[in-house]
Motif scaffolding. Structure first.
Motif, PDB file in Angstrom:
ATOM      1  N   LEU A  25       0.809  -1.216   0.000  1.00 43.73           N
ATOM      2  CA  LEU A  25       0.000   0.000   0.000  1.00 43.73           C
ATOM      3  C   LEU A  25       0.842   1.267   0.000  1.00 43.73           C
ATOM      4  CD1 LEU A  25      -2.721  -0.996   2.611  1.00 43.73           C
ATOM      5  CD2 LEU A  25      -3.036  -0.731   0.158  1.00 43.73           C
ATOM      6  N   PRO A  26       0.295   2.362  -0.565  1.00 41.56           N
ATOM      7  CA  PRO A  26       1.014   3.636  -0.499  1.00 41.56           C
ATOM      8  C   PRO A  26       1.031   4.184   0.934  1.00 41.56           C
ATOM      9  CG  PRO A  26      -1.128   3.936  -1.548  1.00 41.56           C
ATOM     10  CD  PRO A  26      -0.975   2.479  -1.296  1.00 41.56           C
ATOM     11  N   VAL A  27       1.977   5.081   1.183  1.00 39.08           N
ATOM     12  CA  VAL A  27       2.170   5.613   2.534  1.00 39.08           C
ATOM     13  C   VAL A  27       0.911   6.282   3.081  1.00 39.08           C
ATOM     14  CG1 VAL A  27       3.442   7.332   3.879  1.00 39.08           C
ATOM     15  CG2 VAL A  27       4.652   5.814   2.330  1.00 39.08           C
ATOM     16  N   LYS A  28       0.185   7.006   2.239  1.00 39.81           N
ATOM     17  CA  LYS A  28      -1.014   7.716   2.711  1.00 39.81           C
ATOM     18  C   LYS A  28      -2.015   6.717   3.308  1.00 39.81           C
ATOM     19  CE  LYS A  28      -4.899  10.531   1.203  1.00 39.81           C
ATOM     20  NZ  LYS A  28      -5.690  10.986   0.063  1.00 39.81           N
ATOM     21  N   SER A  29      -2.244   5.609   2.617  1.00 41.74           N
ATOM     22  CA  SER A  29      -3.172   4.591   3.125  1.00 41.74           C
ATOM     23  C   SER A  29      -2.662   4.030   4.450  1.00 41.74           C
ATOM     24  CB  SER A  29      -3.323   3.445   2.130  1.00 41.74           C
ATOM     25  OG  SER A  29      -3.616   3.912   0.852  1.00 41.74           O
ATOM     26  N   MET A  31      -0.649   5.370   6.670  1.00 35.72           N
ATOM     27  CA  MET A  31      -0.731   6.341   7.777  1.00 35.72           C
ATOM     28  C   MET A  31      -2.173   6.397   8.292  1.00 35.72           C
ATOM     29  SD  MET A  31       2.299   7.333   8.363  1.00 35.72           S
ATOM     30  CE  MET A  31       2.223   8.798   9.372  1.00 35.72           C
ATOM     31  N   ARG A  32      -3.130   6.221   7.420  1.00 31.54           N
ATOM     32  CA  ARG A  32      -4.541   6.208   7.817  1.00 31.54           C
ATOM     33  C   ARG A  32      -4.859   4.921   8.573  1.00 31.54           C
ATOM     34  NH1 ARG A  32      -6.456   6.913   3.174  1.00 31.54           N
ATOM     35  NH2 ARG A  32      -7.278   4.907   2.566  1.00 31.54           N
ATOM     36  N   PHE A  33      -4.347   3.783   8.077  1.00 35.04           N
ATOM     37  CA  PHE A  33      -4.658   2.494   8.666  1.00 35.04           C
ATOM     38  C   PHE A  33      -3.973   2.242  10.010  1.00 35.04           C
ATOM     39  CE2 PHE A  33      -7.281   2.009   5.335  1.00 35.04           C
ATOM     40  CZ  PHE A  33      -6.874   1.340   4.189  1.00 35.04           C
ATOM     41  N   LYS A  34      -3.101   3.156  10.396  1.00 40.38           N
ATOM     42  CA  LYS A  34      -2.511   3.039  11.741  1.00 40.38           C
ATOM     43  C   LYS A  34      -3.638   3.185  12.769  1.00 40.38           C
ATOM     44  CE  LYS A  34       1.518   5.182  12.768  1.00 40.38           C
ATOM     45  NZ  LYS A  34       2.645   6.129  12.643  1.00 40.38           N
ATOM     46  N   CYS A  35      -4.732   3.799  12.323  1.00 39.27           N
ATOM     47  CA  CYS A  35      -5.889   4.064  13.187  1.00 39.27           C
ATOM     48  C   CYS A  35      -6.819   2.854  13.287  1.00 39.27           C
ATOM     49  CB  CYS A  35      -6.632   5.258  12.574  1.00 39.27           C
ATOM     50  SG  CYS A  35      -7.718   6.107  13.702  1.00 39.27           S
ATOM     51  N   HIS A  41      -1.210  -0.293  14.281  1.00 34.86           N
ATOM     52  CA  HIS A  41      -0.386   0.891  14.550  1.00 34.86           C
ATOM     53  C   HIS A  41       1.045   0.453  14.839  1.00 34.86           C
ATOM     54  CE1 HIS A  41       1.261   4.412  16.602  1.00 34.86           C
ATOM     55  NE2 HIS A  41       0.269   5.117  16.061  1.00 34.86           N
ATOM     56  N   SER A 138       6.691  11.880   2.332  1.00 39.54           N
ATOM     57  CA  SER A 138       5.504  11.008   2.265  1.00 39.54           C
ATOM     58  C   SER A 138       4.732  11.000   3.565  1.00 39.54           C
ATOM     59  CB  SER A 138       5.863   9.556   1.948  1.00 39.54           C
ATOM     60  OG  SER A 138       6.953   9.457   1.108  1.00 39.54           O
ATOM     61  N   THR A 139       5.433  10.938   4.700  1.00 37.98           N
ATOM     62  CA  THR A 139       4.744  10.906   5.992  1.00 37.98           C
ATOM     63  C   THR A 139       4.602  12.307   6.564  1.00 37.98           C
ATOM     64  OG1 THR A 139       6.777  10.671   7.242  1.00 37.98           O
ATOM     65  CG2 THR A 139       5.682   8.637   6.595  1.00 37.98           C
ATOM     66  N   LYS A 140       5.282  13.241   5.957  1.00 29.79           N
ATOM     67  CA  LYS A 140       5.310  14.648   6.367  1.00 29.79           C
ATOM     68  C   LYS A 140       5.990  14.867   7.723  1.00 29.79           C
ATOM     69  CE  LYS A 140       0.997  15.389   3.847  1.00 29.79           C
ATOM     70  NZ  LYS A 140       1.550  15.763   2.537  1.00 29.79           N
ATOM     71  N   GLN A 388       8.298   8.561  10.969  1.00 28.04           N
ATOM     72  CA  GLN A 388       6.852   8.772  10.917  1.00 28.04           C
ATOM     73  C   GLN A 388       6.401   9.792  11.953  1.00 28.04           C
ATOM     74  OE1 GLN A 388       4.516   5.178  10.910  1.00 28.04           O
ATOM     75  NE2 GLN A 388       6.212   4.057   9.997  1.00 28.04           N
TER      76      GLN A 388
END
Lengths: 388, 184
Positions: A25-29, A31-35, A41, A138-140, A388
């Motif tokens: 998966l891309p990083v954006k997905s 970072m969201r799925f850590k939730c 996480h 990517s993770t900002k 991250q």
């Protein structure tokens, strides 16, 4: 295919399969799925997962991005945008605390990137000091790098161009700054480890080949666990690299058939192209872009890649500027390059950069950004979860 | 539901094996395809060593963890893969086969319900069918890439063990990661 619900066995997907699926998966997905849950996480935040995710992403050309720093903003170009003409780049919101990107005029911004992270240097030309920051676009996330505790007084030593690389042996990103102390000509190198978050200074081995001048202007290149400098040794071009695992300098032999001294047949004078070459990367290989030719009127740019040995990749026309290879398209036909131009205002030379794309099959060249900015620094990065 | 080989010209030289699913369906499969299921391959090799029966003709290999509908799809996918014992194709033939496979793969995914992906992955994992696992894992990743956190929890049957305020805080801090997500 339809499975009757009554027959379907309840299946909890085993962890190793979850990891396999998530690593695609891309990083954006991610970072969201850590939730999703605490377990996810922990998994996504783990160093081990970042490493396996990066390994997969680095094999996928679509995960390559370019970050561009102009003199007033930061732009990002994804793979789709890269190999098309007339792109504008996506503006990126950057707000680095304690690290003003567009501050004083005498402070210049320099970039180096490797393995998914970008290292930014703010170099104060007056004081000859540098500040560093490591950023994952990517993770900002970012980290301000502390000043080296034992930096010698900048007036009594000379720092060479910094490098940023990845040490495979310790799974660590490092910043390196070779320097020279006057008047004893002792050469040292400062190394910052992102893992331990500390600086250390080591003496460069006296028997080592570090007897050449490492210039301040041209950038360093990171490739396969080592940082490369384009140097000069007794008037000849020299490629010097620092192996991050061994912490030793080595010299890479120059490709034999590439002439850097072109003798003019009629006058017998030598035209040196020692300044007209750049190092970059072509896929996972070190790439040398050098201006050479039979005669001064018959110059071209040759691209060589370092595999087992130097292999000539392509020849493109020389249009008066030097090109630094940055990244290559999926099919290997197009190369993104950074073009360097020097404009003289009186005796002062100012460096200008452009992003261009060379098509190796039909030898055409196109400018990438629609609104090129004279002060442009660019670096490639692969999507990653480091930092991250 | 087909339980015989779909090959229009059964070649007499390729041996066949019989696989029995959890719902007692029998599948006759060409050896070349069945060998892609490493679990089957291992069973077959063990059988050969113990010298029990002639090459696959009377042995029925039980697959108690795989339902017939799932096996049918995996066999169908296995047949489309380049066969290890096949004669090497020239470049053109290879390209055509590649295109055909891509078309088949797209068709397969279009008709698949997301829940069925989990069953296929489970079976491919049990059968140690590497190419199948690679394909279906990627398909699942592509499917969930832009989905919401709630969707993913429901899909994988994962319980949310975050406190509401913890989750709220995370969502605020990483708001950018929650943008542009598919509606559930």
């Amino acid at each position: 295919m339809r499975i009757c619900k009554a027959r379907r066995q309840s299946f909890t997907i085993p962890n190793d399969l979850v990891e396999d699926i998530l690593s695609r998966l891309p990083v954006k997905s991610l970072m969201r799925f850590k939730c999703v849950s605490k377990a996810w996480h922990t998994l996504i935040s783990s160093r081990r997962f970042a490493k396996s995710h990066f390994q997969r992403a680095s094999q996928n050309p679509s995960c390559m991005n370019v970050i561009v720093f102009t003199d007033n903003c930061v732009l990002s170009l994804g793979y789709e945008a890269l190999f098309q003409t007339c792109v504008h780049g996506q503006p990126v919101d950057v707000d680095f605390q304690g690290f003003p990107l567009w501050g004083e005029e005498y402070v210049e911004t320099n970039l180096a990137s490797c393995n998914g992270l970008v290292c930014i240097e703010l170099y104060n030309r007056r004081k000859r000091t540098s500040e560093y920051l490591v950023w994952n676009p990517s993770t900002k996330s970012y980290k301000n790098i502390p000043r080296p505790t034992s930096t010698p007084d900048s007036m009594s030593c000379w720092f060479y161009r910094f490098g940023f690389g990845y040490d495979y042996s310790t799974d660590d990103h490092k910043i390196v700054r070779p320097f020279q102390i006057f008047p004893f000509d002792i050469k040292r190198i400062e190394i910052f480890s992102l893992k331990t978050f500390t600086w250390k200074t080591i003496l460069v081995d006296v028997d080592n080949i570090y007897n050449c001048s490492l210039p301040l202007i041209p950038k360093t290149t990171y490739c396969n666990g080592a940082i490369y400098w384009s140097a000069r040794k007794y008037g000849k071009p020299s490629i010097v690299y620092f192996d991050l695992a061994e912490e030793i300098f080595h010299e890479l032999p120059w490709p034999e058939s590439v002439l850097y001294c072109i003798r003019d047949k009629s006058s017998g004078k030598c035209f040196y192209t020692t300044g007209l070459w750049e190092l970059g990367t072509f896929g996972e290989h070190l790439c040398l872009s050098v201006c050479t030719g039979e005669s001064r009127k018959n110059l071209c740019i040759q691209l060589w890649v370092m595999k087992e040995s130097w292999t000539r990749l392509a020849t493109i026309p020389y249009l008066g500027t030097c090109l630094r290879p940055m990244c290559v398209s999926k099919n290997g036909e197009k190369v993104l390059m950074r073009e360097t131009q020097v404009k003289y205002v009186g005796i002062t030379g100012e460096w200008y950069y452009k992003l261009v794309e060379w098509n190796l099959t039909d030898h055409t060249c196109t400018s990438i950004l629609c609104d090129p900015n004279p002060r442009m620094e660019a670096a490639t990065y692969v999507e990653s979860l480091y930092l991250q | 539901m087909s339980n015989t080989s779909e090959n229009p010209k059964p070649s007499s030289s390729s041996a066949k094996m019989t696989l029995k699913t959890s719902d007692n369906e029998l599948f006759e499969v060409e050896e070349a395809v069945a060998m892609k299921f490493c679990t089957v391959k291992q069973y077959f090799e063990d059988e050969k060593d113990s010298d029990v029966a002639a090459r696959g003709s009377t042995t029925v290999i039980p697959l108690p963890n795989v339902h017939s509908a799932v096996l049918a799809t995996l066999i169908s996918y296995g047949k489309k893969l380049p066969q290890s014992n096949a004669v090497a194709d020239n470049h053109e033939e290879e390209e055509t086969k590649k295109k055909e496979r891509k078309k088949y793969e797209q068709g397969l995914l279009k008709n698949l319900m997301p829940g069925e992906l989990l069953d296929l992955i489970s079976a491919a994992n049990y059968l140690d069918f590497k190419e199948g696992l690679e394909f279906f894992n990627q398909a699942l990743a592509d499917h969930i890439q832009n989905k919401s956190v709630e969707y993913v929890r429901k899909f994988f049957g994962i319980k949310n063990d975050y406190e509401p305020h913890e989750e709220e805080k995370y969502r605020e801090e990483y708001a950018w990661a929650f943008e542009g997500v598919d509606e559930d």
